[in-house]
Structures are given as structure tokens and as C-alpha cells.
Design a protein around this motif. Structure first.
Motif, mmCIF file in Angstrom:
data_model
loop_
_atom_site.group_PDB
_atom_site.id
_atom_site.type_symbol
_atom_site.label_atom_id
_atom_site.label_comp_id
_atom_site.label_asym_id
_atom_site.label_seq_id
_atom_site.Cartn_x
_atom_site.Cartn_y
_atom_site.Cartn_z
ATOM 1 N N SER A 1 0.825 -1.204 0.000
ATOM 2 C CA SER A 1 0.000 0.000 0.000
ATOM 3 C C SER A 1 0.857 1.251 0.000
ATOM 4 C CB SER A 1 -0.921 0.016 1.224
ATOM 5 O OG SER A 1 -1.880 -0.989 1.127
ATOM 6 N N GLU A 2 1.953 1.222 0.738
ATOM 7 C CA GLU A 2 2.834 2.384 0.809
ATOM 8 C C GLU A 2 3.385 2.740 -0.575
ATOM 9 O OE1 GLU A 2 3.310 -0.359 2.850
ATOM 10 O OE2 GLU A 2 2.366 0.529 4.627
ATOM 11 N N LYS A 3 3.764 1.739 -1.337
ATOM 12 C CA LYS A 3 4.297 1.955 -2.680
ATOM 13 C C LYS A 3 3.206 2.499 -3.603
ATOM 14 C CE LYS A 3 7.325 1.219 -6.069
ATOM 15 N NZ LYS A 3 8.528 1.988 -6.252
ATOM 16 N N MET B 1 3.205 6.122 -5.507
ATOM 17 C CA MET B 1 3.045 6.226 -6.958
ATOM 18 C C MET B 1 1.837 7.089 -7.316
ATOM 19 S SD MET B 1 3.931 2.250 -7.892
ATOM 20 C CE MET B 1 3.190 2.321 -9.501
ATOM 21 N N ALA B 2 0.714 6.870 -6.639
ATOM 22 C CA ALA B 2 -0.496 7.638 -6.918
ATOM 23 C C ALA B 2 -0.273 9.120 -6.614
ATOM 24 C CB ALA B 2 -1.670 7.086 -6.121
ATOM 25 N N ASN B 3 0.393 9.420 -5.507
ATOM 26 C CA ASN B 3 0.666 10.813 -5.163
ATOM 27 C C ASN B 3 1.603 11.465 -6.176
ATOM 28 O OD1 ASN B 3 -1.028 10.881 -2.932
ATOM 29 N ND2 ASN B 3 0.599 10.369 -1.488
ATOM 30 N N GLN B 4 2.542 10.715 -6.728
ATOM 31 C CA GLN B 4 3.409 11.258 -7.785
ATOM 32 C C GLN B 4 2.583 11.627 -9.017
ATOM 33 O OE1 GLN B 4 6.241 8.024 -8.178
ATOM 34 N NE2 GLN B 4 7.801 9.148 -7.034
ATOM 35 N N ILE B 5 1.651 10.772 -9.367
ATOM 36 C CA ILE B 5 0.761 11.052 -10.494
ATOM 37 C C ILE B 5 -0.050 12.306 -10.186
ATOM 38 C CG2 ILE B 5 -1.236 10.188 -11.805
ATOM 39 C CD1 ILE B 5 0.011 7.310 -11.218
ATOM 40 N N GLY B 6 -0.542 12.385 -8.970
ATOM 41 C CA GLY B 6 -1.306 13.553 -8.558
ATOM 42 C C GLY B 6 -0.500 14.838 -8.652
ATOM 43 N N ILE C 1 -6.466 12.112 -12.807
ATOM 44 C CA ILE C 1 -5.718 11.082 -12.069
ATOM 45 C C ILE C 1 -6.439 9.739 -12.203
ATOM 46 C CG2 ILE C 1 -4.946 10.320 -9.780
ATOM 47 C CD1 ILE C 1 -4.801 13.422 -9.102
ATOM 48 N N ALA C 2 -7.751 9.748 -12.003
ATOM 49 C CA ALA C 2 -8.526 8.507 -12.116
ATOM 50 C C ALA C 2 -8.395 7.913 -13.513
ATOM 51 C CB ALA C 2 -9.989 8.755 -11.767
ATOM 52 N N ALA C 3 -8.465 8.757 -14.536
ATOM 53 C CA ALA C 3 -8.323 8.265 -15.909
ATOM 54 C C ALA C 3 -6.949 7.638 -16.123
ATOM 55 C CB ALA C 3 -8.543 9.405 -16.908
ATOM 56 N N HIS C 4 -5.921 8.260 -15.581
ATOM 57 C CA HIS C 4 -4.562 7.722 -15.698
ATOM 58 C C HIS C 4 -4.475 6.353 -15.004
ATOM 59 C CE1 HIS C 4 -0.143 8.017 -16.068
ATOM 60 N NE2 HIS C 4 -0.168 7.324 -14.939
ATOM 61 N N LEU C 5 -5.034 6.265 -13.810
ATOM 62 C CA LEU C 5 -4.988 4.991 -13.075
ATOM 63 C C LEU C 5 -5.754 3.905 -13.831
ATOM 64 C CD1 LEU C 5 -5.462 6.241 -9.401
ATOM 65 C CD2 LEU C 5 -3.331 5.705 -10.586
ATOM 66 N N GLY D 1 -2.095 8.714 3.920
ATOM 67 C CA GLY D 1 -1.039 9.153 3.019
ATOM 68 C C GLY D 1 -1.500 9.643 1.665
ATOM 69 N N LEU D 2 -2.760 9.424 1.315
ATOM 70 C CA LEU D 2 -3.241 9.869 0.010
ATOM 71 C C LEU D 2 -3.464 11.380 0.023
ATOM 72 C CD1 LEU D 2 -5.866 7.109 -0.852
ATOM 73 C CD2 LEU D 2 -3.632 7.441 -1.925
#
Length: 72
Positions: A3-5, A9-14, A29-33, A55-56
Motif C-alpha cells: 500500500s505504501e508503494k 506512486m499515486a501521489n506522484q501522479i497527482g 488522475i482517475a483516468a490515468h490509473l 497518506g493519500l
């Protein structure tokens, strides 16, 4: 993947999408994911959100909510 990873990664995209003008960062962001993340990764980040989402970042949290709605 931990989950930490996934959060990192999600925060970097954000951080890429949030400062862009003329878009809804959470939707982008959702579209990218949806486009680039494996379904297992998406399921894991949604499960992390359901456990509190520690952390999000704000826009990423909203994006993961969009993913959660996809599953409903």
C-alpha cells in the motif's frame, strides 16, 4: 505491491496533474490509473482508501473515490 508503494506512486501522479490548468485533477488522475494501472493495483488502492486512505493526497483521494464508484 505494498500500500505504501501504491500511495507513493499515486501521489506522484497527482503531483503531475494537480497544477495543470483547465482540467479536473481528480478525474485526470482517475483516468490515468484506469489506463495504466493493473486492475489488482486499482483494487488495492481502493482497499487502502476503504481502510482510511492514510497518506493519500487530496486530489488522489478523490480520484480513488472515482475508481471505487467504478466498482459499484
Amino acid at each position: 505491491m505494498s500500500s505504501e508503494k501504491l500511495v507513493m506512486m499515486a501521489n506522484q501522479i497527482g503531483r503531475f496533474f494537480v497544477p495543470q490548468r483547465g482540467i479536473d485533477p481528480a478525474a485526470a488522475i482517475a483516468a490515468h490509473l484506469r489506463k495504466f494501472w493493473d486492475p489488482r493495483m486499482r483494487a488495492a488502492i481502493v482497499a487502502h482508501l476503504e481502510k482510511g486512505g492514510e497518506g493519500l493526497d487530496g486530489a488522489v483521494r478523490q480520484a480513488v473515490l472515482h475508481l471505487k464508484e467504478d466498482r459499484a
